[in-house]
Design an enzyme around this catalytic site. Structure first.
Site, PDB file in Angstrom:
ATOM      1  N   LYS A 182       0.859  -1.184   0.000  1.00 48.84           N
ATOM      2  CA  LYS A 182       0.000   0.000   0.000  1.00 48.84           C
ATOM      3  C   LYS A 182       0.895   1.233   0.000  1.00 48.84           C
ATOM      4  CE  LYS A 182      -1.746   2.859   2.782  1.00 48.84           C
ATOM      5  NZ  LYS A 182      -1.856   4.028   1.853  1.00 48.84           N
ATOM      6  N   GLU A 257       9.084   0.958  11.273  1.00 47.85           N
ATOM      7  CA  GLU A 257      10.140   1.943  11.021  1.00 47.85           C
ATOM      8  C   GLU A 257       9.499   3.319  11.182  1.00 47.85           C
ATOM      9  OE1 GLU A 257      13.247   1.212  10.423  1.00 47.85           O
ATOM     10  OE2 GLU A 257      13.136  -0.933  10.021  1.00 47.85           O
ATOM     11  N   CYS A 291      13.069  11.196   8.115  1.00 46.47           N
ATOM     12  CA  CYS A 291      12.868  10.836   9.526  1.00 46.47           C
ATOM     13  C   CYS A 291      14.169  10.768  10.308  1.00 46.47           C
ATOM     14  CB  CYS A 291      12.124   9.511   9.632  1.00 46.47           C
ATOM     15  SG  CYS A 291      12.909   8.137   8.769  1.00 46.47           S
ATOM     16  N   GLU A 391       8.852  15.941  16.305  1.00 52.27           N
ATOM     17  CA  GLU A 391       9.285  15.843  14.914  1.00 52.27           C
ATOM     18  C   GLU A 391       8.474  16.809  14.055  1.00 52.27           C
ATOM     19  OE1 GLU A 391      10.398  12.318  11.793  1.00 52.27           O
ATOM     20  OE2 GLU A 391       8.511  12.112  12.876  1.00 52.27           O
TER      21      GLU A 391
END
Length: 488
Positions: A182, A257, A291, A391
């Site tokens: 996906k 992850e 990231c 973040e």
């Protein structure tokens, strides 16, 4: 735009199931825009839960034959896909740049070649690594035998569609699993082009399947499917927790992850020019939508002013423009939503007392009216500030100062992310000591964003669990261990 790119984008882009393109005329569609202009460049058809079920069934049916092939034969198929990607290098590099807003220099210089190298790396690794390990057990002949799981599901984010795709699925395919993918609904184009090339390269039906659509529909159906044997999710920590909980409830092994808030510790003896170059590049690469990038700059107080002057000079000099221009150093954000997220964080940071050293502002480069551009930003202040702790996922960093090593390490460990940090110092003994003690999956010395095949990469704490990418450990992630024993 290349003619081959135009032709691909003009074709109906539905899901890819059992080596067939599925795009029912009555299905909902999704407009894919170029972040540089906000113009529509393609239209995809949203997959449904029924499409996901069909994809899993196809992968389940294909699994016995694919896993039954020798590693050498599977490697031949995978090398053919790598060959096809190299033959279409300029096209897929342009598709990736248009879809995400990346610079063409990045997609041609990093994303696509590094992704092709991934395919060849795992194809060859599967041929050379053993699947059996002998065990020393008294009065017994015993071994660990590793076998593929079966159908593996992958849910990918929008920031590195091509590289995260191959980093995820290649070890699984090389190990003998079949896959259902996906892609992010925002950036599915390079994944769909990859499926097109896999079909042309002769990959057997059902081995690779792609279902485009929303996470709430496709992702949820994937994590709850009884034939799914392993799940891998790459994305935010918040969504990762939800997926982990769902997979845990269904006893599906799950690899996560997740996000990061990397720290770069700059000591007073560091090469400040090198540190400024590495860290300015870290937050402008892919417009900071990375990231593992370093967004907390923890600088020894005695050199903080000198470092700030050097790094802000570099950030101000970055050429911001359309990704397809060869001289562009930084493109737009991937979406207007993400740009607004970054701007909101900067406002919150200032409201909480941060001082702005370099202001992040919306831009409209010539010929890019409507695009999602913004300039890099740098804030400074307390470690209690939201821009230090959370973040942001944009071209923004937060600078703090420290007095000694203990102070620096306390700042590094003041939040729960653990993906990637770096240390800058000419004292290698100190560099290795600090790197050894920073709680993170990846710690780099006098550099940031360091990747190579054979170099494990993964996260801990809020940054993930269940292994990493790019190494033999990743390959073994997709092989289930079982013991075989015979008493003597």
């Amino acid at each position: 735009m290349l003619e081959t790119t135009q032709k691909f984008l003009a074709s109906p882009l539905g899901s890819f199931i059992n080596n067939q393109w599925v795009h029912a005329p009555s299905a909902e569609t999704c407009a894919i825009t170029d972040p540089c202009t906000a113009g529509v460049i393609a239209t995809t058809v949203r997959g449904t839960a029924d499409d996901l079920n069909a994809a899993v069934d196809a992968a389940h049916t294909a699994f016995p034959a694919w896993s039954g092939l020798t590693a050498e034969t599977r490697a031949q198929y995978l090398h053919k896909i790598a060959d096809a990607l190299e033959a279409n290098f300029d096209t897929i590099a342009e598709i990736e740049a248009l879809d995400v807003g990346k610079t063409i220099t990045n997609t041609k210089g990093f994303d696509i070649p590094f992704g092709v190298e991934c395919i060849r790396y795992f194809a060859d690794l599967a041929v050379n690594l053993p699947t059996d390990t002998a065990l020393e057990v008294a009065e017994m002949e015993a071994r660990i035998h590793r076998v593929p799981y079966g159908v593996c599901g992958f849910i990918f984010p929008w920031n590195f569609p091509f590289d995260l795709l191959v980093w995820g699925i290649l070890p699984a395919l090389a190990a003998g699993n079949t896959v259902v993918i996906k892609p992010a609904e925002l950036t599915p184009l390079s994944t769909l082009f990859f499926a097109k090339l896999a079909l042309a390269a002769g990959l057997p039906a059902g081995v690779l399947n792609v279902v485009s659509g929303s996470g709430s529909v496709i992702g949820e159906a994937m994590c709850n499917h009884p034939k799914m044997k392993r799940i891998s999710f790459t994305g935010s920590s918040a969504v990762g927790k939800q997926i982990g909980a769902t997979c845990g409830g269904n006893l599906i092994p799950c690899k996560l992850e997740l996000g990061g808030k990397g720290a770069a510790v700059v000591f007073e003896d560091a090469d400040l020019d090198l540190a400024a170059e590495q860290l300015s590049a870290a937050i402008t690469f892919n417009t900071g939508q990375v990231c593992c990038t370093a967004t907390r700059w923890i600088v020894q107080a005695s050199v903080a002013d000198a470092f700030t002057e050097k790094v802000t000079t570099l950030l101000k000099a970055v050429n911001i423009g359309h990704g397809l221009e060869d001289d562009t150093g930084m493109g737009p954000m991937a979406s207007e939503k993400q740009r607004q997220t970054v701007l909101d964080y900067l406002q919150k940071g200032e409201a909480e007392g941060a001082t702005t050293l370099l202001k992040g502002e919306c831009l409209q480069p010539s010929g890019c009216e409507g695009g999602y551009f913004m300039s890099p930003s740098l804030l400074t202040g307390s470690i209690d500030n939201v821009c230090f702790k959370e973040e942001i996922f944009g071209p923004s960093a937060y600078l703090t100062t420290f007095t000694d090593e203990a102070d620096a390490m306390a700042q590094v460990h003041s939040i729960e992310y653990g993906l990637a940090n770096s240390v800058f110092t000419q004292d290698l003994q100190r560099a290795n000591r600090v790197a050894d003690n920073m709680v993170s999956g990846n710690n780099w010395i006098n550099a940031h964003n360091v990747f190579a095949y054979g170099l494990p990469y993964g996260g801990v704490n809020l940054s993930g669990l269940g292994g990493g990418v790019n190494s033999p450990e990743t390959y073994y992630d997709y092989l289930r261990s079982q013991t075989v024993a015979r008493p003597l």
